[in-house]
Design a protein around this motif. Structure first.
Motif, PDB file in Angstrom:
ATOM      1  N   ASN A 183       0.913  -1.080  -0.102  1.00 53.83           N
ATOM      2  CA  ASN A 183      -0.038  -0.184   0.033  1.00 53.83           C
ATOM      3  C   ASN A 183       0.767   1.321  -0.054  1.00 53.83           C
ATOM      4  N   GLY A 184       0.487   2.261  -1.028  1.00 51.75           N
ATOM      5  CA  GLY A 184       1.275   3.371  -1.070  1.00 51.75           C
ATOM      6  C   GLY A 184       2.015   3.617  -2.286  1.00 51.75           C
ATOM      7  N   PRO A 185       2.960   4.480  -2.428  1.00 47.22           N
ATOM      8  CA  PRO A 185       3.348   5.396  -1.337  1.00 47.22           C
ATOM      9  C   PRO A 185       2.374   6.722  -1.086  1.00 47.22           C
ATOM     10  N   TYR A 186       2.488   7.049   0.025  1.00 48.90           N
ATOM     11  CA  TYR A 186       1.661   8.127   0.591  1.00 48.90           C
ATOM     12  C   TYR A 186       2.728   9.344   0.938  1.00 48.90           C
ATOM     13  N   TRP A 187       2.009  10.450   1.145  1.00 49.27           N
ATOM     14  CA  TRP A 187       2.830  11.368   1.640  1.00 49.27           C
ATOM     15  C   TRP A 187       2.558  11.561   3.057  1.00 49.27           C
ATOM     16  N   VAL A 188       3.367  11.838   3.783  1.00 50.11           N
ATOM     17  CA  VAL A 188       3.490  11.846   5.234  1.00 50.11           C
ATOM     18  C   VAL A 188       3.559  13.504   5.497  1.00 50.11           C
ATOM     19  N   PRO A 189       2.486  14.089   6.212  1.00 45.81           N
ATOM     20  CA  PRO A 189       2.575  15.236   6.483  1.00 45.81           C
ATOM     21  C   PRO A 189       3.195  15.589   7.996  1.00 45.81           C
ATOM     22  N   GLU A 190       4.394  16.249   7.915  1.00 47.73           N
ATOM     23  CA  GLU A 190       5.070  16.510   9.366  1.00 47.73           C
ATOM     24  C   GLU A 190       6.014  17.741   8.961  1.00 47.73           C
ATOM     25  N   ASP A 191       6.298  18.193  10.237  1.00 47.56           N
ATOM     26  CA  ASP A 191       7.121  19.541  10.347  1.00 47.56           C
ATOM     27  C   ASP A 191       8.661  18.962  10.093  1.00 47.56           C
ATOM     28  N   ALA A 192       9.012  18.966   9.218  1.00 51.80           N
ATOM     29  CA  ALA A 192      10.488  18.710   8.777  1.00 51.80           C
ATOM     30  C   ALA A 192      10.664  19.077   7.277  1.00 51.80           C
ATOM     31  N   ALA A 193      12.214  19.650   7.103  1.00 50.28           N
ATOM     32  CA  ALA A 193      12.714  20.252   6.111  1.00 50.28           C
ATOM     33  C   ALA A 193      12.479  19.294   4.635  1.00 50.28           C
ATOM     34  N   TYR A 194      12.717  18.120   5.139  1.00 50.70           N
ATOM     35  CA  TYR A 194      12.645  17.142   3.986  1.00 50.70           C
ATOM     36  C   TYR A 194      11.032  16.618   3.652  1.00 50.70           C
ATOM     37  N   ALA A 195      10.810  15.944   2.304  1.00 50.67           N
ATOM     38  CA  ALA A 195       9.701  15.375   2.046  1.00 50.67           C
ATOM     39  C   ALA A 195       9.885  13.853   2.574  1.00 50.67           C
ATOM     40  N   ARG A 196       8.596  13.162   2.882  1.00 52.36           N
ATOM     41  CA  ARG A 196       8.527  11.800   3.524  1.00 52.36           C
ATOM     42  C   ARG A 196       7.329  11.305   2.693  1.00 52.36           C
ATOM     43  N   THR A 197       7.709  10.101   2.292  1.00 51.25           N
ATOM     44  CA  THR A 197       6.590   9.162   1.916  1.00 51.25           C
ATOM     45  C   THR A 197       6.449   8.098   2.705  1.00 51.25           C
ATOM     46  N   LEU A 198       5.383   7.338   2.630  1.00 48.42           N
ATOM     47  CA  LEU A 198       5.430   5.961   3.544  1.00 48.42           C
ATOM     48  C   LEU A 198       4.551   4.820   2.578  1.00 48.42           C
ATOM     49  N   THR A 199       5.344   3.478   2.683  1.00 49.09           N
ATOM     50  CA  THR A 199       4.819   2.439   1.925  1.00 49.09           C
ATOM     51  C   THR A 199       4.574   1.477   2.987  1.00 49.09           C
ATOM     52  N   THR A 200       3.295   0.584   3.082  1.00 43.08           N
ATOM     53  CA  THR A 200       3.198  -0.224   4.004  1.00 43.08           C
ATOM     54  C   THR A 200       3.386  -1.614   3.218  1.00 43.08           C
ATOM     55  N   VAL A 201       3.875  -2.480   3.676  1.00 40.50           N
ATOM     56  CA  VAL A 201       3.899  -3.829   2.943  1.00 40.50           C
ATOM     57  C   VAL A 201       3.693  -5.009   3.893  1.00 40.50           C
ATOM     58  N   THR A 202       3.098  -5.932   3.718  1.00 43.36           N
ATOM     59  CA  THR A 202       2.681  -7.170   4.460  1.00 43.36           C
ATOM     60  C   THR A 202       3.904  -8.108   3.965  1.00 43.36           C
ATOM     61  N   PHE A 203       4.416  -8.865   4.503  1.00 44.33           N
ATOM     62  CA  PHE A 203       5.449  -9.976   3.982  1.00 44.33           C
ATOM     63  C   PHE A 203       4.943 -11.208   4.862  1.00 44.33           C
ATOM     64  N   VAL A 204       4.715 -12.233   4.000  1.00 39.87           N
ATOM     65  CA  VAL A 204       4.594 -13.505   4.863  1.00 39.87           C
ATOM     66  C   VAL A 204       6.032 -14.304   4.888  1.00 39.87           C
ATOM     67  N   VAL A 205       6.405 -14.634   5.978  1.00 40.80           N
ATOM     68  CA  VAL A 205       8.046 -15.062   6.227  1.00 40.80           C
ATOM     69  C   VAL A 205       7.740 -16.367   6.825  1.00 40.80           C
ATOM     70  N   VAL A 206       8.956 -17.175   6.703  1.00 42.90           N
ATOM     71  CA  VAL A 206       8.972 -18.393   6.975  1.00 42.90           C
ATOM     72  C   VAL A 206      10.074 -18.489   8.124  1.00 42.90           C
ATOM     73  N   GLY A 207      10.048 -19.137   9.073  1.00 48.05           N
ATOM     74  CA  GLY A 207      10.937 -19.449  10.294  1.00 48.05           C
ATOM     75  C   GLY A 207      11.685 -20.617  10.116  1.00 48.05           C
ATOM     76  N   GLN A 208      12.579 -20.813  11.233  1.00 48.67           N
ATOM     77  CA  GLN A 208      13.250 -21.958  11.220  1.00 48.67           C
ATOM     78  C   GLN A 208      12.766 -22.544  12.675  1.00 48.67           C
ATOM     79  N   PRO A 209      12.777 -23.918  12.611  1.00 52.13           N
ATOM     80  CA  PRO A 209      12.664 -24.427  14.003  1.00 52.13           C
ATOM     81  C   PRO A 209      13.706 -24.114  15.101  1.00 52.13           C
ATOM     82  N   LEU A 210      13.500 -24.049  16.292  1.00 47.96           N
ATOM     83  CA  LEU A 210      14.461 -23.516  17.148  1.00 47.96           C
ATOM     84  C   LEU A 210      15.398 -24.867  17.870  1.00 47.96           C
TER      85      LEU A 210
END
Length: 140
Positions: A113-140
């Motif tokens: 989802n995104g990218p979206y503009w993020v309004p904030e009080d900063a000198a630079y411009a900021r965007t945000l992208t959100t991502v859902t990853f399905v990850v695989v773990g290892q047996p402990l």
């Protein structure tokens, strides 16, 4: 039940984005999982990766919601931020694979989802992208 441990997704993504961006002519992007503090200088162009965790989905898999923040350009000239954010967003949807060391098994069709503009009080411009990853773990 066997305990499962998951790879450091932030580290993996930082390394992977550094390589992917450099391969596309953007070695200038500082990729980190740490955002500079309010009194710290920032690099001209940054990608900040933050793993917000998520639920377990099976005995060996979990969803991880990740924020990808691009800091670039200025409020008056934000185009560099959005240009880089579009590249990062495109790459994020293509990171799943079976190569050794890749913990990302799948990116859901509606997981980027995104990218979206993020309004904030900063000198630079900021965007945000959100991502859902399905990850695989290892047996402990």
């Amino acid at each position: 039940m066997t305990a499962v441990i998951y790879a450091d997704l932030e580290q993996y993504l930082c390394d992977r984005f550094r390589a992917e961006l450099a391969a596309r002519g953007r070695p200038d992007v500082l990729v980190s999982n740490r955002e500079p503090g309010p009194n710290e200088p920032t690099a001209a162009v940054m990608l900040i990766v933050r793993d917000n965790s998520g639920p377990s989905k099976s005995a060996i898999s979990a969803e991880r919601d990740v924020n990808l923040s691009v800091l670039a350009g200025t409020k008056a000239a934000p185009k560099p931020a959005m240009d880089l954010a579009r590249l990062v967003t495109a790459l994020a949807g293509d990171l799943a694979g079976l190569e050794p060391g890749n913990p990302i098994a799948y990116v859901p069709e509606d997981g980027v989802n995104g990218p979206y503009w993020v309004p904030e009080d900063a000198a630079y411009a900021r965007t945000l992208t959100t991502v859902t990853f399905v990850v695989v773990g290892q047996p402990l």
